[in-house]
Design a protein around this motif. Structure first.
Motif, short mmCIF file in Angstrom:
data_model
loop_
_atom_site.label_atom_id
_atom_site.label_comp_id
_atom_site.label_asym_id
_atom_site.label_seq_id
_atom_site.Cartn_x
_atom_site.Cartn_y
_atom_site.Cartn_z
N GLY A 115 41.53 57.44 33.76
CA GLY A 115 41.32 56.07 34.23
C GLY A 115 40.71 56.06 35.61
N HIS A 116 40.45 54.86 36.12
CA HIS A 116 39.81 54.70 37.42
C HIS A 116 40.79 55.09 38.53
N VAL A 117 40.24 55.48 39.66
CA VAL A 117 41.08 55.86 40.80
C VAL A 117 41.96 54.68 41.23
N ASP A 118 43.20 54.99 41.56
CA ASP A 118 44.18 54.00 42.02
C ASP A 118 44.70 53.06 40.94
N HIS A 119 44.36 53.32 39.69
CA HIS A 119 44.88 52.44 38.63
C HIS A 119 46.28 52.86 38.19
N GLY A 120 46.76 54.01 38.72
CA GLY A 120 48.16 54.37 38.48
C GLY A 120 48.39 55.57 37.57
N LYS A 121 47.42 56.48 37.50
CA LYS A 121 47.57 57.66 36.62
C LYS A 121 48.73 58.54 37.08
N THR A 122 48.73 58.86 38.40
CA THR A 122 49.77 59.74 38.93
C THR A 122 51.13 59.05 38.83
N SER A 123 51.15 57.74 39.13
CA SER A 123 52.42 57.00 39.05
C SER A 123 52.95 57.03 37.63
N LEU A 124 52.05 56.92 36.64
CA LEU A 124 52.50 56.93 35.25
C LEU A 124 53.06 58.31 34.88
N ILE A 214 47.84 49.29 29.85
CA ILE A 214 47.43 48.30 30.87
C ILE A 214 48.54 48.30 31.91
N ASN A 215 48.23 48.81 33.09
CA ASN A 215 49.25 49.06 34.12
C ASN A 215 49.29 47.91 35.15
N LYS A 216 50.32 47.94 35.97
CA LYS A 216 50.52 47.01 37.08
C LYS A 216 50.72 45.57 36.59
N ILE A 217 51.37 45.45 35.41
CA ILE A 217 51.59 44.09 34.89
C ILE A 217 52.62 43.34 35.73
N ASP A 218 53.29 44.07 36.65
CA ASP A 218 54.25 43.41 37.55
C ASP A 218 53.54 42.61 38.64
N LYS A 219 52.27 42.88 38.85
CA LYS A 219 51.58 42.22 39.97
C LYS A 219 51.26 40.77 39.63
N PRO A 220 51.41 39.87 40.59
CA PRO A 220 51.20 38.45 40.29
C PRO A 220 49.77 38.14 39.83
N ILE A 250 52.17 48.06 30.70
CA ILE A 250 53.21 48.81 31.41
C ILE A 250 53.21 48.48 32.90
N SER A 251 54.29 48.86 33.56
CA SER A 251 54.30 48.92 35.01
C SER A 251 54.87 50.29 35.37
N ALA A 252 54.01 51.15 35.85
CA ALA A 252 54.46 52.51 36.21
C ALA A 252 55.44 52.40 37.37
N LYS A 253 55.20 51.41 38.25
CA LYS A 253 56.03 51.26 39.44
C LYS A 253 57.44 50.78 39.07
N LYS A 254 57.50 49.76 38.19
CA LYS A 254 58.81 49.21 37.81
C LYS A 254 59.38 49.91 36.59
P1 GDP Z 1 45.79 57.14 40.55
O1 GDP Z 1 44.74 57.30 41.59
O2 GDP Z 1 45.25 56.53 39.29
O3 GDP Z 1 46.59 58.39 40.28
O4 GDP Z 1 46.81 56.01 41.09
P2 GDP Z 1 48.25 56.17 41.75
O5 GDP Z 1 49.28 56.52 40.75
O6 GDP Z 1 48.14 57.04 42.95
O7 GDP Z 1 48.54 54.67 42.19
C1 GDP Z 1 47.71 53.96 43.09
C2 GDP Z 1 48.48 52.88 43.79
O8 GDP Z 1 48.90 51.90 42.84
C3 GDP Z 1 49.76 53.40 44.46
O9 GDP Z 1 49.91 52.72 45.68
C4 GDP Z 1 50.86 53.03 43.49
O10 GDP Z 1 52.09 52.80 44.12
C5 GDP Z 1 50.31 51.72 42.91
N1 GDP Z 1 50.81 51.49 41.55
C6 GDP Z 1 50.77 52.35 40.50
N2 GDP Z 1 51.33 51.79 39.42
C7 GDP Z 1 51.73 50.54 39.78
C8 GDP Z 1 52.37 49.45 39.07
O11 GDP Z 1 52.71 49.51 37.91
N3 GDP Z 1 52.58 48.31 39.80
C9 GDP Z 1 52.22 48.20 41.10
N4 GDP Z 1 52.48 47.05 41.71
N5 GDP Z 1 51.64 49.19 41.79
C10 GDP Z 1 51.38 50.35 41.13
#
Ligand code: GDP
Length: 602
Positions: A115-124, A214-220, A250-254
């Motif tokens: 996926g794109h950078v910062d979309h949450g791959k590592t968080s997932l 589809i990540n970050k669904i917790d965001k408003p 999904i929400s990787a964060k929550k």
């Molecule tokens: P990567 O570059 O795809 O590996 O993205 P990261 O996992 O490093 O996440 C990028 C940023 O998005 C970080 O600041 C995470 O905390 C944030 N993030 C990842 N998943 C979520 C989510 O489900 N919800 C929210 N609100 N933030 C998230």
């Protein structure tokens, strides 16, 4: 008309589609569970506007890129005189070939997250690891070994822990296909971005099915529907909309939706019917490797068939060894590793490369013999034999050795992509298909070169140049990049390649330069120039160029090369030598002699 359309329409189209016909006599058309309006128009050989008008009559408002489901498409098809038949979903998911010829048993799926950078791959990856039963054993601290396994409903899933399509395609470029399913992470607040498209293209080029998270669904400001629409526009139509792409919000964060995602991965794995031979000497690939100060070479291996055990002798990449100890990602000793299991292994003699393959052998002697054979093979393959230029492909096409001409197209502006892509994709015939496996605007990147390498493709730069790293990689891997600024020229060359008529083009590579320090009379045999080699090397039989005051005054061949009266093959920088040049005796002190070679560039 494209061949696809010919395939899809099984009977001739009626001359007058307006005429109402008896359902029994309608020609058939085969449609996927969902498709875009444009795709439907192409299949029915009518304009997009006509399809949109028909949809409006049925109360469906859709634009040209919008996805419609099979039932809606079938109604439109019937208006144009076709009976629609649904393509089975199983036909769209290609099952991988099982590893092994013996008795096959089920094995866990191996997953890569893209996926794109910062979309949450590592968080997932972290969220999955933390939600996992194995990893939460008391006191266990997970370590990064390049891959890990989780257990869901008593079944295992293996995750490769280096996210991104670059890592995925680098492995493929080394000949290693480890991934069974790609999870595409798209942030619901950001939508499809350039690397999302790249990831889709890289997974498709490898025939690896995609599951969307589809990540970050917790965001408003999250907007999952917009993401679904954007994906549909790229041909990834989710199940909810009648397509065959599994999509999980999904929400990787929550840590929401993680269990659903894992369960869905198991469902897709079931469709793939992943199997491997267990009862055979273990084989697999290197996921990552490093030199540890105290433990020596350490490699994470993914077993792909057989069962790996401590004490096994291994031939692995350019090295060999005996498994001294094996650990999982929790640092726990393992006594066996079955197919799709990642293990950290100690006991190798050197550090192998990620993507190298390994094989268990009976004795260390056998391992050394295999290694020697491997080295000999590598030496026998001349560098240009790896070249995948358009002219090489042209030769292979005429010999019937390839069925797909894979092209990566990079243009300066977005607007040039469609016309070039359309022209190229219409050119194939029943023998060879032209596939633009990835296109985009901007410079040619390392990732493009890797994709070309992994997919045996070529790169076309339309007013687009490579980044320095990409240029170096392309040179090192002999990947052909062809540059154009006129569409007609692109089409002409690809057409020639398809007809097997494209002649190779050559470029000249300067291997070395030397300065004439003295000129000697060699009697009847002409003149000898005494050279001091300044750069690179001067080679016997090389193409030689004499340069005087910055101008080339003669070109022929180095006919004799000597050091201290000995005939030699080459002389490198820092040394002196005497040369004769075919058909030339007018040497002058201070002239520069260049030694060159011809290289195929396309
Ligand atoms: P990567 O570059 O795809 O590996 O993205 P990261 O996992 O490093 O996440 C990028 C940023 O998005 C970080 O600041 C995470 O905390 C944030 N993030 C990842 N998943 C979520 C989510 O489900 N919800 C929210 N609100 N933030 C998230």
């Amino acid at each position: 008309m494209t061949n696809k359309k010919q395939e899809l329409i099984t009977d001739e189209k009626k001359d007058n589609p307006e005429a109402k016909t008896d359902a029994k006599t309608l020609p058939h058309v085969s449609l996927p569970p969902a498709l875009s309006v444009k795709q439907l128009a192409d299949i029915l050989q009518v304009s997009g506007i006509e399809v949109i008008k028909q949809l409006m009559r049925s109360g469906v408002m859709a634009n040209i890129n919008q996805a419609i489901d099979f039932d809606t498409a079938a109604v439109v098809a019937s208006y144009f005189g076709y009976e629609a038949k649904k393509q089975p979903v199983s036909a769209q998911i290609k099952r991988p070939t099982p590893t092994g010829d013996g008795e096959l048993s089920p094995r866990p799926p191996v997953i890569t997250i893209m996926g794109h950078v910062d979309h949450g791959k590592t968080s997932l990856l972290d969220a999955i690891r933390q939600s996992n039963v194995i990893a939460t054993e008391a006191g266990a601290i997970t370590q990064h070994i390049g891959a890990y396994q989780v257990e869901v409903n008593s079944r295992k899933i293996t995750f490769l822990d280096t996210p991104g399509h670059e890592a995925f395609t680098t492995m493929r470029a080394r000949g290693a296909q480890a991934t069974d399913i790609a999870v595409l992470v798209v942030a619901a607040d950001d939508g499809v971005m350039p690397q999302t498209i790249e990831a889709i293209d890289h997974a498709r080029a490898a025939d690896v099915p995609i599951v969307v998270a589809i990540n970050k669904i917790d965001k408003p400001d999250s907007n999952p529907d917009k993401v679904k629409q954007q994906l549909a526009d790229l041909g990834l139509v989710i199940e909810e909309w009648g397509g065959d792409t599994v999509c999980v919000p999904i929400s990787a964060k929550k840590k929401q939706g993680i269990d659903e995602l894992l369960e869905n991965l198991l469902l897709v794995a079931d469709i793939l019917e992943l199997k491997a031979e267990h009862d055979c000497p273990a084989e697999g690939i290197v996921i990552e490797a490093r030199l540890d100060k105290t433990r020596g070479p350490v490699a994470t291996l993914l077993v792909q068939k057989g069962i790996l055990k401590p004490g096994d002798a291994l031939a692995i990449g350019n090295t060999w060894g005996r498994v001294k100890a094996m650990f999982n990602e929790l640092g726990k000793h393992l006594q066996k590793a079955e197919p799709a299991t990642p293990v950290e292994v100690l006991g190798l003699n050197a550090v192998p490369h990620a993507g190298d393959s390994f094989k268990v052998v009976n004795t260390e002697r056998e391992a050394r013999m295999l290694l020697k054979k491997h080295e000999d093979m590598q030496q026998k393959v001349p560098a240009h034999a790896k070249t995948l230029g358009l002219s090489d492909l042209s030769t292979q096409i005429s010999a019937g050795q390839i069925k797909d001409l894979n092209i990566i197209l990079k243009t300066d502006v977005q607007g040039s992509i469609e016309p070039i892509k359309d022209s190229l994709e219409q050119m194939g015939d029943e023998k060879v298909k032209v596939r633009v496996i990835h296109s985009g605007s901007g410079s040619i990147t390392e990732s493009d070169v890797l994709l070309a390498l992994a997919s045996k493709g070529i790169i076309i730069g339309f007013n687009s140049r490579p980044e320095p790293g990409a240029q170096r990689l392309a040179e090192a891997e002999s990947i052909s990049i062809r540059y154009y600024n006129v569409i007609y020229e692109v089409v002409k060359d690809v057409d020639k390649a398809l007809k097997g008529m494209l002649e190779p083009t050559y470029t000249e590579v300067i291997e070395g330069q030397a300065e004439i320090m003295a000129v000697f009379d060699a009697g009847k045999k002409g003149k000898v120039a005494g050279l001091s080699v300044k750069e690179g090397k001067i080679r016997r039989d090389a193409l030689a160029r004499v340069i005087r005051k910055g101008e080339s005054i003669h070109e022929s061949r180095v006919s004799s090369l000597r050091r201290f009266k000995e005939d030699v093959k080459e002389v490198v920088a820092g040394f002196e030598c005497g040369v004769k040049i075919e058909g030339f005796t007018d040497f002058q002190v201070g002239d520069i002699i260049q030694s060159c070679r011809q290289e195929i560039v396309s």
